[in-house]
Design a protein around this motif. Structure first.
Motif, short mmCIF file in Angstrom:
data_model
loop_
_atom_site.label_atom_id
_atom_site.label_comp_id
_atom_site.label_asym_id
_atom_site.label_seq_id
_atom_site.Cartn_x
_atom_site.Cartn_y
_atom_site.Cartn_z
N ASP A 1 0.82 -1.22 0.00
CA ASP A 1 0.00 0.00 0.00
C ASP A 1 0.85 1.27 0.00
O ASP A 1 0.34 2.36 0.20
CB ASP A 1 -0.95 0.00 1.21
N ARG A 2 2.16 1.10 -0.18
CA ARG A 2 3.12 2.20 -0.23
C ARG A 2 3.15 3.03 1.05
O ARG A 2 3.48 4.22 1.03
CB ARG A 2 2.85 3.10 -1.44
N SER A 3 2.78 2.38 2.14
CA SER A 3 2.82 3.09 3.43
C SER A 3 4.25 3.20 3.96
O SER A 3 4.51 3.99 4.87
CB SER A 3 1.95 2.36 4.46
N LYS A 4 5.16 2.41 3.41
CA LYS A 4 6.55 2.46 3.85
C LYS A 4 7.45 1.95 2.73
O LYS A 4 7.08 1.05 1.97
CB LYS A 4 6.76 1.61 5.10
N ILE A 5 8.64 2.53 2.66
CA ILE A 5 9.68 2.04 1.76
C ILE A 5 10.92 1.74 2.62
O ILE A 5 11.36 2.61 3.37
CB ILE A 5 10.03 3.05 0.65
N VAL A 6 11.44 0.53 2.49
CA VAL A 6 12.59 0.11 3.28
C VAL A 6 13.81 0.02 2.37
O VAL A 6 13.77 -0.66 1.33
CB VAL A 6 12.34 -1.25 3.97
N PHE A 7 14.90 0.67 2.77
CA PHE A 7 16.16 0.63 2.03
C PHE A 7 17.14 -0.22 2.83
O PHE A 7 17.48 0.12 3.98
CB PHE A 7 16.72 2.04 1.83
N TYR A 8 17.59 -1.33 2.25
CA TYR A 8 18.54 -2.21 2.92
C TYR A 8 19.96 -1.86 2.47
O TYR A 8 20.21 -1.70 1.27
CB TYR A 8 18.25 -3.68 2.58
N PHE A 9 20.87 -1.74 3.43
CA PHE A 9 22.24 -1.37 3.08
C PHE A 9 23.24 -2.05 4.01
O PHE A 9 22.90 -2.53 5.09
CB PHE A 9 22.42 0.16 3.17
N THR A 10 24.48 -2.09 3.55
CA THR A 10 25.59 -2.55 4.39
C THR A 10 26.54 -1.38 4.58
O THR A 10 26.62 -0.47 3.74
CB THR A 10 26.34 -3.73 3.74
N ALA A 11 27.27 -1.42 5.68
CA ALA A 11 28.23 -0.37 5.99
C ALA A 11 29.24 -0.91 6.99
O ALA A 11 28.91 -1.79 7.80
CB ALA A 11 27.53 0.87 6.56
N PRO A 12 30.48 -0.45 6.94
CA PRO A 12 31.50 -0.94 7.86
C PRO A 12 31.27 -0.53 9.31
O PRO A 12 31.84 -1.11 10.23
CB PRO A 12 32.80 -0.35 7.31
N GLY A 13 30.47 0.48 9.54
CA GLY A 13 30.19 0.95 10.90
C GLY A 13 28.89 1.73 10.94
O GLY A 13 28.03 1.61 10.05
N ARG A 14 28.72 2.51 12.00
CA ARG A 14 27.51 3.32 12.13
C ARG A 14 27.58 4.50 11.16
O ARG A 14 28.64 5.08 10.93
CB ARG A 14 27.38 3.83 13.57
N VAL A 15 26.42 4.85 10.61
CA VAL A 15 26.34 5.92 9.63
C VAL A 15 25.26 6.90 10.05
O VAL A 15 24.16 6.50 10.44
CB VAL A 15 26.02 5.36 8.22
N ASP A 16 25.56 8.17 9.95
CA ASP A 16 24.57 9.22 10.23
C ASP A 16 23.84 9.53 8.91
O ASP A 16 24.35 10.27 8.07
CB ASP A 16 25.26 10.47 10.77
N PHE A 17 22.66 8.94 8.74
CA PHE A 17 21.92 9.12 7.49
C PHE A 17 20.66 9.95 7.68
O PHE A 17 19.71 9.84 6.88
CB PHE A 17 21.57 7.77 6.86
N ARG A 18 20.62 10.79 8.70
CA ARG A 18 19.41 11.58 8.96
C ARG A 18 19.06 12.51 7.80
O ARG A 18 17.89 12.64 7.42
CB ARG A 18 19.58 12.38 10.26
N ASP A 19 20.06 13.16 7.23
CA ASP A 19 19.81 14.05 6.09
C ASP A 19 19.30 13.27 4.89
O ASP A 19 18.45 13.75 4.13
CB ASP A 19 21.08 14.82 5.73
N LEU A 20 19.82 12.06 4.71
CA LEU A 20 19.38 11.22 3.59
C LEU A 20 17.91 10.84 3.75
O LEU A 20 17.14 10.88 2.79
CB LEU A 20 20.25 9.96 3.52
#
Length: 276
Positions: free
Chosen positions: A110-129
């Motif tokens: 129903d397009r109520s949510k979109i989930v983006f799966y990712f990998t990263a070597p550590g913690r990432v600050d993605f608030r702006d993204l």
């Protein structure tokens, strides 16, 4: 008699169980089910007449309805949106210079949510993204960090055996795999040989471990010298597939003997002589 349907929302996803009645479904059928995240399109992969272990019939929700052509059309539109969101998110990652690798995008039915799966070597600050993605897609956005094993499960790859990786084909949950398993199976501890495409230890080590553990319970201690009827023998290795032991006699000659004959070869003191 209760009919239980096991369904999956994604090819490599978990299996969830629902009551199939009053619908008659077969593996491969598409159905609509209600979840905590809303209405979803799922594919039937199992049909059971008995409850799976650990489940109670009253706790299983019924299938909402069978899927129709309109549902398939919506699903295809969502897939197209997912591909578009994947490309846009990768562009944003480059612009924000974020150390993340985008793996997959899931758009809820129903397009109520979109989930983006990712990998990263550590913690990432993605608030702006997240703010930028919300501004473009006008829905709830979730960025979910996964491990490299889950990445391989999602993307798929060929293993050292030449077949599609087990995690992609049939595994739904990952069990711990340790270097001790490789040692117990007498494998060369070469990371390139005992690691999968994901760089972690091969999952098949876990599959074979019970057989090796059962075999090792029957083995004498490796490297130990035993007094046998024909002299002293040192056990140097064992072969699971041949169910045999390789021993070294007092003259330095290697001999292979069946494991079932080992106990008969051991020297047993004559109890009558000992009593005298």
């Amino acid at each position: 008699m209760a009919h239980i349907a096991g369904v999956k929302f994604r090819d490599q996803g978990q299996i969830y169980f629902f009551q199939a009645s009053p619908f008659v479904v077969q593996p491969g059928d598409a159905v609509m089910v209600k979840t905590q995240e809303g209405l979803g399109l799922a594919s039937v992969v199992q049909v059971k007449d008995t409850l799976p272990e650990g489940f109670v019939l009253e706790d299983l929700k019924p299938i909402f309805r069978l899927a129709n052509e309109e549902d398939f059309k919506v699903q295809e539109e969502n897939r197209e949106l997912g591909r578009e969101a994947f490309a846009y998110c990768r562009k944003c990652l480059a612009e924000h210079n974020l150390d993340m690798k985008l793996v997959d995008v899931e758009v809820f039915f129903d397009r109520s949510k979109i989930v983006f799966y990712f990998t990263a070597p550590g913690r990432v600050d993605f608030r702006d993204l997240v703010k930028e993605l919300v501004k473009v897609y006008r829905t709830r956005i979730e960025l979910r960090q996964i491990g490299v094993r889950h990445e391989t499960q999602m993307v798929g790859a060929l293993g050292n055996c030449g077949q599609v990786c087990c995690c992609r084909r049939f595994m739904r949950q990952f069990a711990p795999v340790t270097i001790k398993m490789a040692k117990d199976q007498n494998l060369f501890l070469n990371p390139a040989k005992i690691s999968g495409v994901c760089g972690r230890l091969l999952c098949c080590l876990n599959f074979e471990q019970p057989h090796y553990a059962q075999f090792q319970k029957k083995l004498p201690k490796m490297g130990k010298r035993y007094k046998c009827r024909d002299g002293y023998l040192r056990v140097i290795r064992a072969n699971l597939f041949r169910e045999s032991l390789t021993v070294l006699d007092e003259e330095g000659t290697e001999k292979e003997i069946p494991l079932q004959d080992w106990t008969q070869m051991l020297h047993k003191p004559d109890k009558k002589k000992e009593n005298k």
